[in-house]
Design a protein around this motif. Structure first.
Motif, mmCIF file in Angstrom:
data_model
loop_
_atom_site.group_PDB
_atom_site.id
_atom_site.type_symbol
_atom_site.label_atom_id
_atom_site.label_comp_id
_atom_site.label_asym_id
_atom_site.label_seq_id
_atom_site.Cartn_x
_atom_site.Cartn_y
_atom_site.Cartn_z
ATOM 1 N N TRP A 20 -13.850 9.887 7.445
ATOM 2 C CA TRP A 20 -14.764 10.152 6.332
ATOM 3 C C TRP A 20 -13.953 10.134 5.044
ATOM 4 C CZ3 TRP A 20 -14.414 13.744 2.491
ATOM 5 C CH2 TRP A 20 -15.506 13.849 1.623
ATOM 6 N N GLY A 21 -14.611 9.779 3.958
ATOM 7 C CA GLY A 21 -13.922 9.807 2.681
ATOM 8 C C GLY A 21 -14.862 10.130 1.543
ATOM 9 N N SER A 22 -14.295 10.519 0.420
ATOM 10 C CA SER A 22 -15.090 10.768 -0.772
ATOM 11 C C SER A 22 -15.107 9.544 -1.678
ATOM 12 C CB SER A 22 -14.534 11.969 -1.544
ATOM 13 O OG SER A 22 -13.261 11.670 -2.103
ATOM 14 N N SER A 23 -14.150 8.624 -1.441
ATOM 15 C CA SER A 23 -14.058 7.395 -2.223
ATOM 16 C C SER A 23 -13.126 6.428 -1.508
ATOM 17 C CB SER A 23 -13.524 7.685 -3.628
ATOM 18 O OG SER A 23 -12.149 8.051 -3.577
ATOM 19 N N ALA A 24 -12.976 5.232 -2.060
ATOM 20 C CA ALA A 24 -12.100 4.235 -1.454
ATOM 21 C C ALA A 24 -10.644 4.664 -1.455
ATOM 22 C CB ALA A 24 -12.256 2.908 -2.188
ATOM 23 N N SER A 25 -10.284 5.592 -2.321
ATOM 24 C CA SER A 25 -8.893 6.051 -2.416
ATOM 25 C C SER A 25 -8.729 7.493 -1.952
ATOM 26 C CB SER A 25 -8.388 5.917 -3.859
ATOM 27 O OG SER A 25 -9.205 6.678 -4.739
ATOM 28 N N ASP A 26 -9.678 7.965 -1.154
ATOM 29 C CA ASP A 26 -9.596 9.337 -0.633
ATOM 30 C C ASP A 26 -10.302 9.388 0.711
ATOM 31 O OD1 ASP A 26 -9.017 12.187 -0.754
ATOM 32 O OD2 ASP A 26 -11.174 12.453 -1.086
ATOM 33 N N VAL A 27 -9.578 8.992 1.772
ATOM 34 C CA VAL A 27 -10.153 8.864 3.106
ATOM 35 C C VAL A 27 -9.367 9.722 4.088
ATOM 36 C CG1 VAL A 27 -10.862 7.259 4.915
ATOM 37 C CG2 VAL A 27 -10.794 6.491 2.535
ATOM 38 N N PHE A 28 -10.079 10.486 4.908
ATOM 39 C CA PHE A 28 -9.475 11.343 5.930
ATOM 40 C C PHE A 28 -9.851 10.829 7.321
ATOM 41 C CE2 PHE A 28 -10.161 13.863 2.162
ATOM 42 C CZ PHE A 28 -9.070 14.711 2.070
#
Length: 408
Positions: free
Chosen positions: A346-354
């Motif tokens: 899951w992520g909050s954006s293309a540059s913040d993925v967990f």
């Protein structure tokens, strides 16, 4: 395709109850969801009674939690812990091939953000997590021995300050693997059954499932997809219908950018082997996409920031490594892998993925590279979701619930 026999589930259940059942439908293998895969439901693909090989696979899935390192291969030999009793307070962290986490908090801009354990109030296996906001989060799963354990283990809610058990819906008697909704008053939970929450109470939906559904996702309350053991179901706001079935495939996760652009991932059951499977829906039909050779075993989770920025995660049996794939709008390619299976992304954006997985593994993508994060647990993590880049939840085995954010 030969008929998928859910009778085998009962046979494998008898094999698995001798130990700790840690897997989640669609959570790896797991999908994770099995983690998302499920050590029990995985045998749903076999016909008739379990063969020696089938029973052996069931036990391998079971013994290794939701991650299978391959026949004759131990988790320890591959740098993964096999600690069934792990908790969020454990100090161990998984080894991996991804860049190590930065331990210099003074020089790290994100030093104020960290993962910490939360009190879940359950010892059940948590499989999925989703919320409408930071103060309205749902987690689903099943009891350690779900068939005779307290049903409260399966359904939790977070109000922004603490987790509590929800009143279970009438008829809840099995496992829940996935959860998703459009709002605080429109939430779907799937597993051995499908349930709906209207903001006040849970109720069973009128469905006829051949096997368990492992994940759920939708565009709106009138356009919802659920994927599972060889089947894909769709809800149009009034009823569920099977839109693809009789597949020799274990579908673990589903996500889309639009009603005409939906991805479902899992693994395909082939003679003598299994391989990662990605299906794409264009609004009228599903078709298989070309999968990189690195995804030779299973894919457990899928998420994207757009139609041209999609991530899929899973695992490869031997040597035990994670599969991290990326879709750029035209083709899938392999990214840097960790040493243990990954079950959810899951992520909050293309540059913040967990992405989370076996042995407490959590990795983060900043838009250019993946790096390992300190999770503080060796428990397998089956699901991840957040309301923002600084408010992320991960759930897993033994009632494990972690939160990523600023220390309170």
């Amino acid at each position: 395709m030969r008929p998928i026999s859910c009778f085998v589930f009962l046979v494998c259940l008898a094999l698995a109850v001798v130990g700790f059942a840690a897997g989640c439908g669609g959570r790896s293998t797991a999908s994770s969801g099995v983690h998302h895969s499920d050590p029990l439901g995985a045998c749903c693909f076999m016909d008739g009674a379990c063969t020696d090989t089938t029973a052996e696979l069931c036990e391998l899935y079971h013994d290794l939690g939701a991650g299978w390192a391959g026949a004759g291969t131990s988790c320890a030999a591959n740098g993964c812990s096999d600690d069934d009793d792990a908790s969020p307070d454990d100090d161990a962290s998984p080894d991996d091939d991804i860049s190590p986490a930065d331990d210099d908090d003074d020089d790290n801009d994100d030093s104020a953000l960290s993962w910490s354990g939360m009190k879940s109030g359950t010892s059940g296996n948590m499989c999925g997590v989703w919320g409408s906001s930071a103060s309205d989060v749902f987690a689903v799963g099943y009891g350690v021995f779900y068939y005779d354990g307290p049903v409260e283990d399966a359904l939790l809610h977070y109000d922004g300050s603490s987790w509590s058990a929800m009143t279970p819906p009438a008829g809840l008697s099995g496992r829940l693997f996935g959860v998703w909704g459009t709002s605080a008053a429109d939430v779907f939970a799937v597993g051995d059954q499908i349930f709906h929450y209207d903001g006040a109470s849970w109720s069973a939906m009128d469905t006829s499932l051949d096997c368990a559904m492992n994940a759920v996702w939708g565009i709106s309350s009138q356009d919802v997809f659920a994927v599972g053991d060889g089947f894909i179901e769709h809800y149009n706001g009034s009823s569920w219908t099977q839109i693809r079935g009789a597949m020799r495939a274990w579908m673990s996760s589903v996500w889309g950018s639009a009603a005409s652009d939906v991805f479902a991932v899992g693994d395909e059951d082939k003679p003598g082997a299994a391989s990662g499977l990605i299906l794409r829906y264009d609004g009228s039909s599903w078709s298989a996409m070309t999968v990189p050779v690195e995804a030779t075993w299973n894919l457990s989770g899928v998420w994207g920031s757009s139609a041209s920025d999609v991530f899929a995660v899973g695992g490869v049996p031997s040597p035990a490594t994670a599969a991290i794939l990326h879709y750029d709008g035209s083709s899938w390619s392999a990214m840097t892998s960790a040493t243990c299976d990954l079950y959810s992304v899951w992520g909050s954006s293309a540059s913040d993925v967990f992405a989370v997985g076996f042995s407490g593994l959590i990795v983060h993508y900043d838009g250019s590279s993946w790096s390992a994060m300190a999770s503080g647990t060796t428990a397998p993590l089956n699901g991840v979701w957040g309301s923002s880049a600084t408010d992320v939840f991960a759930v897993g085995v033994g009632g494990t619930i972690l939160h990523y954010g600023s220390p309170e």
